[in-house]
Design a protein around this motif. Sequence first.
Motif, short mmCIF file in Angstrom:
data_model
loop_
_atom_site.label_atom_id
_atom_site.label_comp_id
_atom_site.label_asym_id
_atom_site.label_seq_id
_atom_site.Cartn_x
_atom_site.Cartn_y
_atom_site.Cartn_z
N ILE A 250 6.32 95.03 14.49
CA ILE A 250 6.71 96.35 14.01
C ILE A 250 7.99 96.17 13.21
O ILE A 250 8.95 95.55 13.68
N LEU A 251 8.00 96.70 11.99
CA LEU A 251 9.21 96.69 11.16
C LEU A 251 9.79 98.09 11.24
O LEU A 251 9.18 99.07 10.78
N LEU A 252 10.96 98.19 11.80
CA LEU A 252 11.56 99.49 12.10
C LEU A 252 12.86 99.65 11.33
O LEU A 252 13.72 98.76 11.32
N GLY A 253 13.01 100.81 10.67
CA GLY A 253 14.22 101.06 9.90
C GLY A 253 14.43 102.54 9.65
O GLY A 253 13.66 103.39 10.13
N ALA A 254 15.47 102.84 8.91
CA ALA A 254 15.78 104.23 8.57
C ALA A 254 14.72 104.81 7.62
O ALA A 254 13.95 104.07 6.99
N ALA B 118 1.96 93.54 9.90
CA ALA B 118 3.04 94.29 10.54
C ALA B 118 2.86 95.78 10.30
O ALA B 118 2.29 96.23 9.31
N GLN B 119 3.39 96.57 11.23
CA GLN B 119 3.37 98.03 11.12
C GLN B 119 4.77 98.51 10.74
O GLN B 119 5.76 98.12 11.36
N LEU B 120 4.83 99.38 9.74
CA LEU B 120 6.13 99.90 9.29
C LEU B 120 6.38 101.26 9.93
O LEU B 120 5.53 102.15 9.89
N ILE C 124 10.38 93.56 15.21
CA ILE C 124 9.98 93.48 16.62
C ILE C 124 8.69 92.69 16.69
O ILE C 124 7.63 93.14 16.23
N ILE C 125 8.77 91.49 17.23
CA ILE C 125 7.64 90.57 17.25
C ILE C 125 6.64 90.99 18.32
O ILE C 125 7.00 91.20 19.49
#
Length: 214
Positions: free
Chosen positions: A142-146, A164-166, A180-181
């Motif tokens: 999971i790629l997590l950001g603003a 990956a999931q954004l 997040i792996i």
Amino acid sequence: MGGQYRITGDKYPRLRRPKRRRRLVLAVVASATALGLIGWGTLQLIDVFTGDGDQAAAAGPKADCGTRVSPSPKASGSAGKAGTPAKGFPAPGKITVNVLNATPRAGLAKDTADELKKRGFRIGNVGNATKEYDKKVKGAAILLGAKAAEGTALPVLNTQLTGAQLKTDGRTKAIEVDLIIGTAFKALSKQKDADKALADLTSPKPTPTTTKTC
């Protein structure tokens, strides 16, 4: 017939038109031909000086018209010089990545962080994922950001791996994101594949446009 002269035998003299009339007919025909040639020559001269012939050639049949395909100067992002990301996409060196391991495999976060550092990314926190994600990420990552990173930093990081999931959260820093792996993660994409994906993202090809040539 009476008179002094008689016609004898079975042959009679031919009656011919006077030579004078024949000459007159030939003269009339010759004059008409000459007038026709003069008229035709005059029309040709008019075409030459007025340019009608050129206009007719320029008009031509519709089959002569063609379509020219040329790249449009407008693309879905304006790329800069070679090696410079397009406007809106930060360079990897300006993105801080927190690498968090949500799997039971030890050392996975550190190895991944080291590889991302080699590829030019800045590394932030490295360790285990929070309780919210620990052992709950079934995909690769999971790629997590603003919210502001949704079209900037997150797509740049996404070029380094597949599957990956954004996602976005309430943070404010657009250039700080989490990797997040998840359970399905094996490794980052090969360097050459990641570089190509990054180049395609930051230097999009212009959209071709068509223009008529006539």
